[in-house]
Design an enzyme around this catalytic site. Structure first.
Site, short mmCIF file in Angstrom:
data_model
loop_
_atom_site.label_atom_id
_atom_site.label_comp_id
_atom_site.label_asym_id
_atom_site.label_seq_id
_atom_site.Cartn_x
_atom_site.Cartn_y
_atom_site.Cartn_z
N SER A 102 0.83 -1.20 0.00
CA SER A 102 0.00 0.00 0.00
C SER A 102 0.87 1.25 0.00
O SER A 102 1.61 1.50 -0.96
CB SER A 102 -0.98 -0.06 1.18
OG SER A 102 -1.94 0.95 1.10
N ASP A 156 -9.52 -1.23 -6.28
CA ASP A 156 -8.98 -0.88 -4.97
C ASP A 156 -9.44 0.51 -4.56
O ASP A 156 -9.42 1.45 -5.38
CB ASP A 156 -7.44 -0.94 -4.99
CG ASP A 156 -6.86 -0.79 -3.60
OD1 ASP A 156 -6.74 -1.80 -2.90
OD2 ASP A 156 -6.55 0.36 -3.21
N HIS A 188 -8.22 -4.77 -0.10
CA HIS A 188 -6.94 -4.07 0.07
C HIS A 188 -6.04 -4.92 0.95
O HIS A 188 -5.97 -4.74 2.17
CB HIS A 188 -7.20 -2.69 0.68
CG HIS A 188 -6.01 -1.78 0.62
ND1 HIS A 188 -5.53 -1.27 -0.57
CD2 HIS A 188 -5.21 -1.28 1.60
CE1 HIS A 188 -4.50 -0.49 -0.32
NE2 HIS A 188 -4.27 -0.50 0.99
#
Length: 204
Positions: A102, A156, A188
């Site tokens: 991320s 996402d 995610h």
């Protein structure tokens, strides 16, 4: 600003022949991401994970105007570059792997592309290059065939697929071999297929 706070596992730097640098996501921490090394590293690896101040590398979306994420973004890139350079004093650059999830994935891609060279590999679990728009002038060097993996969802909530696709194009211009794998409807997270692919194609 970030402080240079790095935790380590695996072999000591002066005894290792390879290195993995792991970058945690927003709200995560270095200890959590460090456990990911167990999936990829044998006993030849030195593993390092820097800790972001307040568990975040930069305050806003990675696609916000870059000035809104300063001075934190520049500080984060500086920290990661220092860690790479310190590691490279003992281990060749082509044996140093970068990996993040991320926010950490975005930072892995961003730092490696600003200073493109032959890395061992770059792995981004849900990420893309940073900025409201991709500014090609920021990126320089030659990846010289470095293998790059970007895994992401087609929906996402934080990382638009289009940005991951644009990142692939830019990194290929800099000489990387980029694999972008898109997982329909994936949350995610990091999935098992990503881990298996990276094991087989990046860490062998």
């Amino acid at each position: 600003m970030h402080t240079y706070n790095v935790i380590h596992s695996g072999q000591p730097l002066d005894k290792a022949s390879k290195a993995l640098i792991l970058l945690h996501g927003r709200g995560g921490n270095a200890n959590e991401i460090l456990s990911l090394a167990d999936e990829f590293c044998d006993d030849h690896f030195y593993v390092a994970a820097p800790q972001a101040t307040n568990n975040s590398w930069y305050p806003h979306s990675f696609m916000a105007e870059e000035k809104l994420n300063e001075p934190w973004l520049s500080s984060a890139v500086k920290i990661i570059k220092k860690l790479i350079d310190d590691t490279a004093k003992a281990i060749p650059m082509d044996k140093i792997f970068l990996m993040g999830f991320s926010q950490g994935a975005c930072l892995s891609l961003e730092t490696s592309s600003r200073y493109a060279t032959r890395y061992g590999g770059v792995v981004a679990f849900t990420g893309g290059l940073i900025g409201e728009k991709i500014d090609e002038k920021k990126y320089q060097g030659d990846f010289a065939g470095t293998k790059v993996f970007i895994g992401t969802s087609d929906r996402d909530p934080h990382v638009p697929l289009a940005r991951s696709e644009q990142t692939k194009v830019l990194m290929e211009k800099l000489g990387a071999h980029v694999t972008l794998k898109v997982y329909p409807g994936m949350a995610h997270t990091i999935n098992e297929d990503e881990i298996l692919w990276v094991k087989k194609h990046i860490f062998t």
